[in-house]
Write an enzyme that holds these catalytic residues in place. Structure first.
Site, PDB file in Angstrom:
ATOM      1  N   HIS A 285       0.834  -1.203   0.000  1.00  0.00           N
ATOM      2  CA  HIS A 285       0.000   0.000   0.000  1.00  0.00           C
ATOM      3  C   HIS A 285       0.867   1.252   0.000  1.00  0.00           C
ATOM      4  O   HIS A 285       0.499   2.278   0.575  1.00  0.00           O
ATOM      5  CB  HIS A 285      -0.999  -0.008   1.174  1.00  0.00           C
ATOM      6  CG  HIS A 285      -2.065  -1.063   1.011  1.00  0.00           C
ATOM      7  ND1 HIS A 285      -3.198  -0.861   0.253  1.00  0.00           N
ATOM      8  CD2 HIS A 285      -2.134  -2.342   1.473  1.00  0.00           C
ATOM      9  CE1 HIS A 285      -3.934  -1.971   0.292  1.00  0.00           C
ATOM     10  NE2 HIS A 285      -3.305  -2.882   1.005  1.00  0.00           N
TER      11      HIS A 285
ATOM     12  N   SER B  53      -8.110 -17.678 -24.549  1.00  0.00           N
ATOM     13  CA  SER B  53      -7.395 -17.986 -23.315  1.00  0.00           C
ATOM     14  C   SER B  53      -7.453 -19.482 -23.063  1.00  0.00           C
ATOM     15  O   SER B  53      -8.533 -20.027 -22.833  1.00  0.00           O
ATOM     16  CB  SER B  53      -8.033 -17.249 -22.131  1.00  0.00           C
ATOM     17  OG  SER B  53      -7.625 -17.858 -20.924  1.00  0.00           O
TER      18      SER B  53
ATOM     19  N   GLY C  32      -6.261 -14.479  -9.360  1.00  0.00           N
ATOM     20  CA  GLY C  32      -6.978 -14.120  -8.133  1.00  0.00           C
ATOM     21  C   GLY C  32      -6.263 -14.485  -6.844  1.00  0.00           C
ATOM     22  O   GLY C  32      -6.876 -14.509  -5.787  1.00  0.00           O
TER      23      GLY C  32
ATOM     24  N   ASP D 137       2.719  -3.515  -9.938  1.00  0.00           N
ATOM     25  CA  ASP D 137       2.582  -4.824 -10.580  1.00  0.00           C
ATOM     26  C   ASP D 137       3.196  -4.827 -11.976  1.00  0.00           C
ATOM     27  O   ASP D 137       3.912  -5.747 -12.365  1.00  0.00           O
ATOM     28  CB  ASP D 137       1.104  -5.214 -10.687  1.00  0.00           C
ATOM     29  CG  ASP D 137       0.403  -5.191  -9.343  1.00  0.00           C
ATOM     30  OD1 ASP D 137       1.089  -5.039  -8.319  1.00  0.00           O
ATOM     31  OD2 ASP D 137      -0.829  -5.315  -9.314  1.00  0.00           O
TER      32      ASP D 137
HETATM   33  P1  NG1 Z   1      -2.803  -7.020  -5.386  1.00  0.00           P
HETATM   34  O1  NG1 Z   1      -3.663  -7.182  -4.190  1.00  0.00           O
HETATM   35  O2  NG1 Z   1      -1.631  -7.959  -5.342  1.00  0.00           O
HETATM   36  O3  NG1 Z   1      -3.581  -7.100  -6.655  1.00  0.00           O
HETATM   37  C1  NG1 Z   1      -2.874  -4.362  -5.090  1.00  0.00           C
HETATM   38  C2  NG1 Z   1      -2.568  -3.334  -6.172  1.00  0.00           C
HETATM   39  C3  NG1 Z   1      -1.097  -2.874  -6.130  1.00  0.00           C
HETATM   40  C4  NG1 Z   1      -0.734  -2.422  -4.720  1.00  0.00           C
HETATM   41  C5  NG1 Z   1      -1.126  -3.520  -3.709  1.00  0.00           C
HETATM   42  C6  NG1 Z   1      -0.910  -3.104  -2.285  1.00  0.00           C
HETATM   43  C7  NG1 Z   1      -4.035  -3.806  -8.065  1.00  0.00           C
HETATM   44  C8  NG1 Z   1      -4.160  -4.459  -9.400  1.00  0.00           C
HETATM   45  N1  NG1 Z   1      -2.828  -3.925  -7.488  1.00  0.00           N
HETATM   46  O4  NG1 Z   1      -2.142  -5.531  -5.356  1.00  0.00           O
HETATM   47  O5  NG1 Z   1      -0.892  -1.829  -7.061  1.00  0.00           O
HETATM   48  O6  NG1 Z   1      -1.351  -1.193  -4.397  1.00  0.00           O
HETATM   49  O7  NG1 Z   1      -2.513  -3.860  -3.815  1.00  0.00           O
HETATM   50  O8  NG1 Z   1       0.443  -2.872  -2.045  1.00  0.00           O
HETATM   51  O9  NG1 Z   1      -4.970  -3.188  -7.559  1.00  0.00           O
HETATM   52 MG    MG Z   2      -4.383  -7.601 -10.932  1.00  0.00          MG
END
Ligand code: NG1
Ligand code: MG
Length: 365
Positions: free
Chosen positions: A28, A61, A112, A162
């Protein structure tokens, strides 16, 4: 299931792949212009392309065994196709002519589980387009376009972590990222470290709303502190003057950035583990994005021989835990933690080290 050969009627023109990512530290922080330390996963997504000969876009896919077809002036329905379409449209917006394409996707990045299968799909698609059409696109710009595809076409208001990780990280280094400047560098993993990732089996249903709520709280905290983003807080004590719950949200972000900076500077495996544990407790108590299952799974991991630290990884509310352990301990530690965790009908599963079919069949009973 349709194979690549049968989908294309032979070999595709090009083929590219990209990994998922697991974040070791810095949660975060990306949407607060801060710092993070993800690693690429051994699991990857492959995208193969050929020009279409019927004037339509066709995406298939193999993971979902699903396909979408649309005319060049149409658009892909919501789902895996929107990530691919987003990449194509944004490349066109850069002035590149993209002909109608047949696109075949295959992945072993779990969908997911918080390993960012979406970023892997976007980055692999952009790599394949770059290879086929021969346009210039550096890896940082590629990550930015991938992020825009996710925000504008898949409608997920994500940070840049990501896509930067999928585009630039590798499996044996951490990628230090500055989310504001997009400066980045590979940093070695702590010496003698091995990574464990276990999916809690709890899907992240609440992630959308709470994720956006946290983003809004951080923006409000920044406004009250008079800074552009929480990354700019220079005196960590200043957050203590904020009202609840902004105080604790800001405290998490400010301290998490400090933990990343310390870890990126090079620390022992033991110290890295302490920083991961501190990150988890901060996400649980101050940021309030953990759930009892993630707390339990992390505690079980910490209790195993050789494990130096464990934390939830990704947004929280479900998804996976990441742990670091001494080389040679990962398999046994992960299996022991999983056996315990799954005793009451839970659906936890090992993601890293990647289980082999044989191992799953022979050793998990
Ligand atoms: P996750 O929960 O791994 O998808 C999300 C956000 C990141 C980052 C993290 C918290 C999406 C696609 N990715 O990751 O950019 O903010 O939470 O560190 O929303
Ligand atoms: Mg994602």
């Amino acid at each position: 299931m349709v194979t690549s050969d049968s989908f294309f009627g032979g070999a595709p023109e090009v083929n590219a792949s990209a990994p998922g990512r697991v974040n070791l530290l810095g949660e975060h922080t990306d949407y607060n212009d801060g710092f993070m330390l993800p690693v690429a996963t051994p699991q990857r997504t492959t995208v193969a392309l050929s020009r279409s000969n019927d004037g339509h876009f066709v995406f298939y896919s193999s993971t979902l065994d699903a396909n979408v077809t649309f005319a060049p002036d149409g658009s892909a329905p919501a789902g895996f196709g929107s990530y691919i379409e987003g990449c194509i449209r944004l490349v066109e917006a850069e002035g590149v002519t993209v002909p109608p394409l047949r696109v075949w996707v295959s992945t072993d990045v779990p969908v997911g589980s918080g390993l960012s299968s979406s970023a892997a799909l976007e980055v692999a698609t952009l790599r394949a387009l770059r290879q086929m059409l021969g346009f210039e696109l550096d890896d940082v710009k590629l990550a930015r376009i991938a992020q825009r595809a996710e925000i504008e076409y898949a409608r997920v208001n994500c940070g840049i972590m990501d896509q930067m990780a999928s585009s630039l990280a590798d499996e044996s280094h951490m990628l230090f990222i500055d989310a504001r400047t997009l400066e980045h560098r590979l940093a070695p993993l702590p010496q003698g470290a091995e990574i464990i990732v276990i999916d809690s089996g709890i899907a992240r249903k609440l992630a959308g709303s709470k994720y956006n709520e946290r983003r809004a709280e951080c923006e409000e905290a920044s406004r009250k502190l008079g800074v552009a983003a929480l990354r700019d807080v220079t005196d960590p004590e200043s957050v203590e003057s904020l009202p609840e719950p902004l105080k604790r949200r800001a405290r998490h972000v400010v301290q998490e950035n400090l933990r990343v900076l310390e870890a990126a500077g090079g620390v022992s495996l033991e110290r890295f583990g302490e920083l991961m544990n501190a990150s988890h407790f901060s996400l649980r108590d101050d940021y309030e994005v953990s759930i009892p299952e993630l707390d339990e799974l992390c505690a079980l991991l910490r209790a195993q021989e050789g494990v130096v630290g464990a934390r939830l990884t990704g947004a929280g509310f479900g998804g996976a835990c990441v742990a670091l352990c001494k080389t040679g301990h990962a398999q046994a530690a992960a299996e022991a933690a999983l056996n315990e965790y799954n005793r009451n009908g839970r659906q936890g599963r090992l993601l890293i080290p990647v289980p082999t079919e044989g191992k799953e069949n022979n050793e998990s009973v």
